[in-house]
Write a protein that holds these residues in place. Structure first.
Motif, short mmCIF file in Angstrom:
data_model
loop_
_atom_site.label_atom_id
_atom_site.label_comp_id
_atom_site.label_asym_id
_atom_site.label_seq_id
_atom_site.Cartn_x
_atom_site.Cartn_y
_atom_site.Cartn_z
N ARG A 1 -10.01 0.57 -0.25
CA ARG A 1 -9.50 1.36 0.88
C ARG A 1 -8.26 2.13 0.47
O ARG A 1 -8.09 3.31 0.82
CB ARG A 1 -9.19 0.44 2.05
CG ARG A 1 -10.39 -0.09 2.79
CD ARG A 1 -10.01 -1.21 3.73
NE ARG A 1 -8.87 -0.87 4.56
CZ ARG A 1 -8.16 -1.77 5.25
NH1 ARG A 1 -8.48 -3.05 5.17
NH2 ARG A 1 -7.14 -1.38 5.99
N ILE A 2 -7.36 1.48 -0.25
CA ILE A 2 -6.13 2.14 -0.67
C ILE A 2 -6.42 3.26 -1.66
O ILE A 2 -5.76 4.30 -1.67
CB ILE A 2 -5.15 1.12 -1.28
CG1 ILE A 2 -4.81 0.06 -0.23
CG2 ILE A 2 -3.88 1.80 -1.75
CD1 ILE A 2 -4.27 0.61 1.07
N VAL A 3 -7.42 3.06 -2.51
CA VAL A 3 -7.82 4.12 -3.44
C VAL A 3 -8.27 5.34 -2.64
O VAL A 3 -7.92 6.48 -2.96
CB VAL A 3 -8.94 3.63 -4.37
CG1 VAL A 3 -9.54 4.79 -5.16
CG2 VAL A 3 -8.40 2.58 -5.34
N TYR A 4 -9.05 5.13 -1.59
CA TYR A 4 -9.49 6.24 -0.75
C TYR A 4 -8.32 6.91 -0.04
O TYR A 4 -8.24 8.13 0.05
CB TYR A 4 -10.51 5.76 0.28
CG TYR A 4 -11.83 5.33 -0.30
CD1 TYR A 4 -12.33 5.90 -1.48
CD2 TYR A 4 -12.60 4.35 0.32
CE1 TYR A 4 -13.53 5.51 -2.01
CE2 TYR A 4 -13.82 3.95 -0.21
CZ TYR A 4 -14.29 4.54 -1.37
OH TYR A 4 -15.48 4.15 -1.90
N TYR A 5 -7.39 6.10 0.48
CA TYR A 5 -6.22 6.67 1.14
C TYR A 5 -5.38 7.49 0.16
O TYR A 5 -4.87 8.57 0.48
CB TYR A 5 -5.34 5.56 1.74
CG TYR A 5 -6.00 4.77 2.84
CD1 TYR A 5 -7.05 5.31 3.59
CD2 TYR A 5 -5.57 3.49 3.15
CE1 TYR A 5 -7.65 4.59 4.59
CE2 TYR A 5 -6.17 2.76 4.18
CZ TYR A 5 -7.21 3.31 4.89
OH TYR A 5 -7.80 2.59 5.89
N GLY A 6 -5.22 6.97 -1.05
CA GLY A 6 -4.49 7.69 -2.08
C GLY A 6 -5.16 9.00 -2.43
O GLY A 6 -4.50 10.03 -2.65
N LEU B 1 3.43 2.05 -13.08
CA LEU B 1 3.68 1.13 -11.97
C LEU B 1 2.55 1.18 -10.95
O LEU B 1 2.34 0.22 -10.19
CB LEU B 1 5.00 1.47 -11.30
CG LEU B 1 6.26 1.28 -12.15
CD1 LEU B 1 7.51 1.60 -11.34
CD2 LEU B 1 6.34 -0.15 -12.68
N ALA B 2 1.80 2.29 -10.90
CA ALA B 2 0.66 2.36 -10.00
C ALA B 2 -0.36 1.30 -10.36
O ALA B 2 -1.01 0.71 -9.47
CB ALA B 2 0.03 3.76 -10.04
N TYR B 3 -0.52 1.03 -11.65
CA TYR B 3 -1.46 0.00 -12.08
C TYR B 3 -0.90 -1.40 -11.88
O TYR B 3 -1.66 -2.34 -11.59
CB TYR B 3 -1.88 0.23 -13.54
CG TYR B 3 -2.94 1.29 -13.64
CD1 TYR B 3 -4.28 0.95 -13.64
CD2 TYR B 3 -2.60 2.64 -13.69
CE1 TYR B 3 -5.26 1.91 -13.70
CE2 TYR B 3 -3.57 3.61 -13.74
CZ TYR B 3 -4.91 3.24 -13.75
OH TYR B 3 -5.87 4.21 -13.79
N ALA C 1 0.82 -1.21 0.00
CA ALA C 1 0.00 0.00 0.00
C ALA C 1 0.86 1.26 0.00
O ALA C 1 0.56 2.24 -0.69
CB ALA C 1 -0.94 0.00 1.20
N VAL C 2 1.95 1.26 0.78
CA VAL C 2 2.84 2.41 0.82
C VAL C 2 3.52 2.62 -0.52
O VAL C 2 3.65 3.76 -1.01
CB VAL C 2 3.89 2.23 1.95
CG1 VAL C 2 4.99 3.28 1.82
CG2 VAL C 2 3.22 2.33 3.30
N ALA C 3 3.96 1.54 -1.16
CA ALA C 3 4.59 1.65 -2.48
C ALA C 3 3.60 2.23 -3.49
O ALA C 3 3.97 3.09 -4.31
CB ALA C 3 5.07 0.28 -2.94
N PHE C 4 2.37 1.79 -3.43
CA PHE C 4 1.34 2.30 -4.33
C PHE C 4 1.14 3.79 -4.15
O PHE C 4 1.10 4.56 -5.11
CB PHE C 4 0.03 1.55 -4.08
CG PHE C 4 -1.14 2.05 -4.88
CD1 PHE C 4 -1.34 1.62 -6.17
CD2 PHE C 4 -2.03 2.95 -4.33
CE1 PHE C 4 -2.42 2.08 -6.92
CE2 PHE C 4 -3.11 3.42 -5.06
CZ PHE C 4 -3.30 2.98 -6.36
N THR C 5 1.00 4.24 -2.89
CA THR C 5 0.76 5.65 -2.60
C THR C 5 1.96 6.51 -2.99
O THR C 5 1.80 7.62 -3.52
CB THR C 5 0.43 5.84 -1.11
OG1 THR C 5 -0.66 4.99 -0.75
CG2 THR C 5 0.05 7.28 -0.82
N ALA C 6 3.17 6.00 -2.75
CA ALA C 6 4.38 6.76 -3.11
C ALA C 6 4.46 6.97 -4.62
O ALA C 6 4.74 8.09 -5.09
CB ALA C 6 5.62 6.02 -2.61
#
Length: 256
Positions: free
Chosen positions: A100-105, A81-83, A34-39
């Motif tokens: 949930r990660i989409v909302y956090y992002g 890379l996000a995808y 999740a952190v890698a995705f958001t970064a």
């Protein structure tokens, strides 16, 4: 290995489970992914502020379609890379966790935009003679941010729900079809929405340039998914093997 974790009838000899398998999004490697995705998401939305044009000295058209030069933006090498990470999240943890990660992002993007706006408005006095450089780089953030958020929402939801729906039918087989099918759906939605809103902010003002920008973006992002498919396979296999909660779940548990 318990029977609930045996989900591949071709290799194990056990019958396929009734539902697709997912891991719970608690502990394990979920936080790291999740952190890698958001970064990747946040860095991409800064890099996107620069317009990039390849083969600018060449002009080639095929009817109304402009082939050269190639128009893109500074996030072209990172944003796909996000995808890729989104596919890994959806495949291993399911739509509910990915949502949930989409909302956090989304929240992280809003915070980044608010901070940029505030810093631009803050006075510099005599501290910096080139204080306008910060605004010149990030001053387009309202339009680009709206484009990024809209494209991000449409693309990531399409990507995740397409992958999970395909997995409901294929279970653990045909991973390549889930990864590529979800990418085509998600990248098309994201690229069309983002390019339609952001084009003028990076200097694209004509229809040939816009069409070129959209097509190049979609094709490139899809090609990146295809090129990193072996890495995606390895990452997904690694997580499935090491997530103790990875097991078949009902459709209601996946989408609620």
């Amino acid at each position: 290995m318990s029977e609930t974790k045996t989900v591949d009838p071709d290799r194990s000899g056990h019958p396929a489970p009734e539902h697709a398998a997912f891991a719970t999004a608690a502990g394990g490697y979920f936080t790291q992914v999740a952190v890698a995705f958001t970064a990747v998401l946040l860095i991409s939305n800064v890099c996107v502020t620069k317009g990039v044009q390849f083969f600018s000295g060449h002009h080639l058209s095929w009817g109304p379609l402009q082939l050269l030069p190639l128009n893109t933006d500074g996030a072209f090498f990172l944003f796909p890379l996000a995808y890729v990470i989104g596919d890994i999240l959806s495949e291993v943890y399911g739509f509910r966790a990915t949502r949930r990660i989409v909302y956090y992002g989304f929240g992280a993007l809003l915070l980044m935009i608010a901070c940029f706006w505030l810093v631009i408005k803050l006075p510099t006095g005599d501290l910096q003679e080139d204080a306008g450089a910060f605004q010149s780089v990030l001053g387009n953030t309202p339009q680009l941010a709206f484009a990024g958020i809209a494209g991000y929402f449409v693309g990531q939801f399409l990507n995740s729900i397409t992958l999970v729906l395909i997995k409901e039918r294929t279970k653990e087989k045909h991973l390549w079809a889930r990864l590529l099918g979800s990418t085509v759906a998600g990248e098309f939605g994201d690229t069309f929405v983002f390019c339609s809103i952001a084009a003028t902010a990076i200097g694209i003002h004509t229809w040939p340039d816009y069409i070129n920008y959209t097509i190049v973006g979609f094709i490139w992002k899809t090609l990146v998914e295809m090129m990193v498919l072996p890495i995606s396979y390895r990452c997904i296999a690694f997580l499935k093997k090491r997530e103790p909660s990875y097991a078949p779940r009902s459709r209601a548990a996946i989408f609620e």
